[in-house]
Design a protein around this motif. Structure first.
Motif, PDB file in Angstrom:
ATOM      1  N   ALA A  77       0.828  -1.207   0.000  1.00 12.24           N
ATOM      2  CA  ALA A  77       0.000   0.000   0.000  1.00 12.24           C
ATOM      3  C   ALA A  77       0.861   1.256   0.000  1.00 12.24           C
ATOM      4  O   ALA A  77       0.594   2.215  -0.745  1.00 12.24           O
ATOM      5  N   ALA A  78       1.900   1.277   0.835  1.00  8.97           N
ATOM      6  CA  ALA A  78       2.748   2.465   0.933  1.00  8.97           C
ATOM      7  C   ALA A  78       3.544   2.703  -0.345  1.00  8.97           C
ATOM      8  O   ALA A  78       3.887   3.846  -0.664  1.00  8.97           O
ATOM      9  N   PHE A  79       3.817   1.628  -1.085  1.00 11.47           N
ATOM     10  CA  PHE A  79       4.652   1.751  -2.284  1.00 11.47           C
ATOM     11  C   PHE A  79       3.820   1.806  -3.566  1.00 11.47           C
ATOM     12  O   PHE A  79       4.358   1.592  -4.640  1.00 11.47           O
ATOM     13  N   ARG A  80       2.538   2.112  -3.440  1.00 15.42           N
ATOM     14  CA  ARG A  80       1.712   2.211  -4.650  1.00 15.42           C
ATOM     15  C   ARG A  80       2.216   3.332  -5.560  1.00 15.42           C
ATOM     16  O   ARG A  80       2.367   3.144  -6.770  1.00 15.42           O
ATOM     17  N   GLY A  81       2.485   4.504  -4.990  1.00 17.03           N
ATOM     18  CA  GLY A  81       3.002   5.608  -5.789  1.00 17.03           C
ATOM     19  C   GLY A  81       4.386   5.321  -6.328  1.00 17.03           C
ATOM     20  O   GLY A  81       4.724   5.715  -7.457  1.00 17.03           O
ATOM     21  N   VAL A  82       5.194   4.605  -5.550  1.00 14.50           N
ATOM     22  CA  VAL A  82       6.538   4.245  -6.004  1.00 14.50           C
ATOM     23  C   VAL A  82       6.455   3.319  -7.203  1.00 14.50           C
ATOM     24  O   VAL A  82       7.211   3.466  -8.178  1.00 14.50           O
ATOM     25  N   ARG A  83       5.530   2.358  -7.164  1.00 14.13           N
ATOM     26  CA  ARG A  83       5.374   1.437  -8.301  1.00 14.13           C
ATOM     27  C   ARG A  83       4.966   2.200  -9.555  1.00 14.13           C
ATOM     28  O   ARG A  83       5.478   1.925 -10.655  1.00 14.13           O
ATOM     29  N   ARG A  84       4.050   3.130  -9.400  1.00 20.51           N
ATOM     30  CA  ARG A  84       3.607   3.912 -10.563  1.00 20.51           C
ATOM     31  C   ARG A  84       4.773   4.705 -11.151  1.00 20.51           C
ATOM     32  O   ARG A  84       4.986   4.713 -12.371  1.00 20.51           O
ATOM     33  N   ASN A  85       5.535   5.360 -10.296  1.00 19.15           N
ATOM     34  CA  ASN A  85       6.677   6.142 -10.785  1.00 19.15           C
ATOM     35  C   ASN A  85       7.758   5.243 -11.383  1.00 19.15           C
ATOM     36  O   ASN A  85       8.411   5.621 -12.368  1.00 19.15           O
ATOM     37  N   ALA A  86       7.946   4.075 -10.784  1.00 18.98           N
ATOM     38  CA  ALA A  86       8.936   3.143 -11.323  1.00 18.98           C
ATOM     39  C   ALA A  86       8.522   2.651 -12.707  1.00 18.98           C
ATOM     40  O   ALA A  86       9.358   2.496 -13.608  1.00 18.98           O
ATOM     41  N   ASN A  87       7.220   2.416 -12.891  1.00 22.38           N
ATOM     42  CA  ASN A  87       6.742   2.010 -14.217  1.00 22.38           C
ATOM     43  C   ASN A  87       6.968   3.105 -15.246  1.00 22.38           C
ATOM     44  O   ASN A  87       7.363   2.840 -16.390  1.00 22.38           O
ATOM     45  N   LEU A  88       6.713   4.359 -14.838  1.00 22.24           N
ATOM     46  CA  LEU A  88       6.949   5.476 -15.757  1.00 22.24           C
ATOM     47  C   LEU A  88       8.431   5.601 -16.084  1.00 22.24           C
ATOM     48  O   LEU A  88       8.806   5.854 -17.243  1.00 22.24           O
TER      49      LEU A  88
END
Length: 325
Positions: A54-65
């Protein structure tokens, strides 16, 4: 303990360098830096999600970008360096596991595919169990292929006959790996800072700081290995300026920025962001400096002759040479 070879001081071939000077330029070092940052960011996002999804949801999105941007930018830089776009296409026709360049082409392609699939899988706000399972699979694929994209370029360079790159293959791999982790964590930390997620940003900055310290150690180990092999560039060579830039941008600046922000209780996020941006710039400076130092070594015949001495061979090959009459 085997005797260490000394720098070559004997005869050369009329003072001419026995190797061709590599024609790689900033496009190649730029690709290596971009691939390192993008690949490591995917690996870090996946590892973080295993602990706190849950805490790394934004991190995953940025990592995908970052993965998508790295694939697109890296491919464009490689095609521009090859001069003929069809050369890149032709490289996909052959799979040669013993060739880092051939293998790396497929690593880049697989990384791009998994990054795209991971991006699409994470678009849903409330994914069902099937989509969550599929997202976990493609995220793991992006992480593994990203780790390969971040490090295979070290194997590619050290597998050449260039004395500067071939003199310290393991250390070069450690330099590229630690720098990739540091810059990947720094890039993700900047995204978290700008999104107001301070806690996750601090965790990523801690990873970047540890990787930065490891990178500085790896750089010194690589320097000693090249010195022992007799291929270290002269002090007055311009590549030494890149080494200084690496120490400042990818060493002192980020560590100081992170430390000062922590010392103020997190009230100076601008210092942390500045440190992260310096770290990202330093990752390019380090790779371009190594590329430039390899060009310098190729122009110096004594560097090639030093590396060619039996004392620089692996133990098994050195014993074989010594047994010959």
């Amino acid at each position: 303990m085997k005797d260490l070879p000394e720098a070559w001081s004997g005869e050369t071939y009329y003072g001419q360098p026995p190797l061709k000077n590599p024609q790689w330029d900033w496009k190649v070092s730029g690709y290596i830096a971009v691939a390192g940052t993008a690949g490591a960011s995917q690996a870090l996002a996946w590892i973080g999600s295993l602990r706190d999804r849950a805490a790394f949801r934004g991190v995953r999105r940025n990592a995908n970008l970052l993965g998508l941007a790295g694939m697109a930018t890296g491919s464009a830089l490689l095609i521009a360096d090859l001069k003929t776009p069809r050369r890149f296409y032709n490289m996909l026709r052959i799979v040669r596991p013993t060739s880092p360049m051939s293998f790396g082409t497929y690593i880049l392609g697989v990384f791009g595919g998994f990054s795209s699939a991971s991006f699409l899988a994470n678009l849903a706000a409330n994914p069902g169990p099937v989509l969550r399972s599929a997202a976990g699979v493609v995220e793991a694929g992006a992480a593994v292929s990203g780790a390969g994209a971040a490090t295979y370029t070290a194997a590619l360079m050290s597998a050449t006959s260039n004395p500067y790159w071939a003199a310290a293959p393991r250390s070069l791999g450690a330099q590229f790996a630690t720098s990739a982790v540091a810059s990947g964590a720094a890039a993700l930390a900047v995204g978290e800072r700008l999104s107001g997620r301070r806690h996750t940003a601090e965790r990523l900055e801690a990873v970047a700081a540890v990787a930065t310290a490891a990178h500085l150690v790896a750089g010194q180990v690589a320097k000693r290995a090249r010195h022992r092999a007799g291929v270290e560039e002269p002090v007055e060579d311009r590549s030494s300026r890149y080494e200084t830039a690496d120490l400042l941008l990818a060493g002192a600046a980020p560590l100081a920025g992170y430390a000062l922000n922590r010392a103020t209780g997190g009230r100076a996020p601008g210092l942390a962001i500045t440190g992260s941006l310096a770290l990202i710039a330093g990752s390019f400076a380090m790779r371009h400096g190594i590329l430039d130092a390899g060009k310098s070594a190729a122009r110096r015949p004594e560097a090639a002759f030093s590396l060619a001495q039996p004392g620089n061979l692996p133990d098994r090959q050195r014993r074989r040479v010594e047994r010959q009459p």
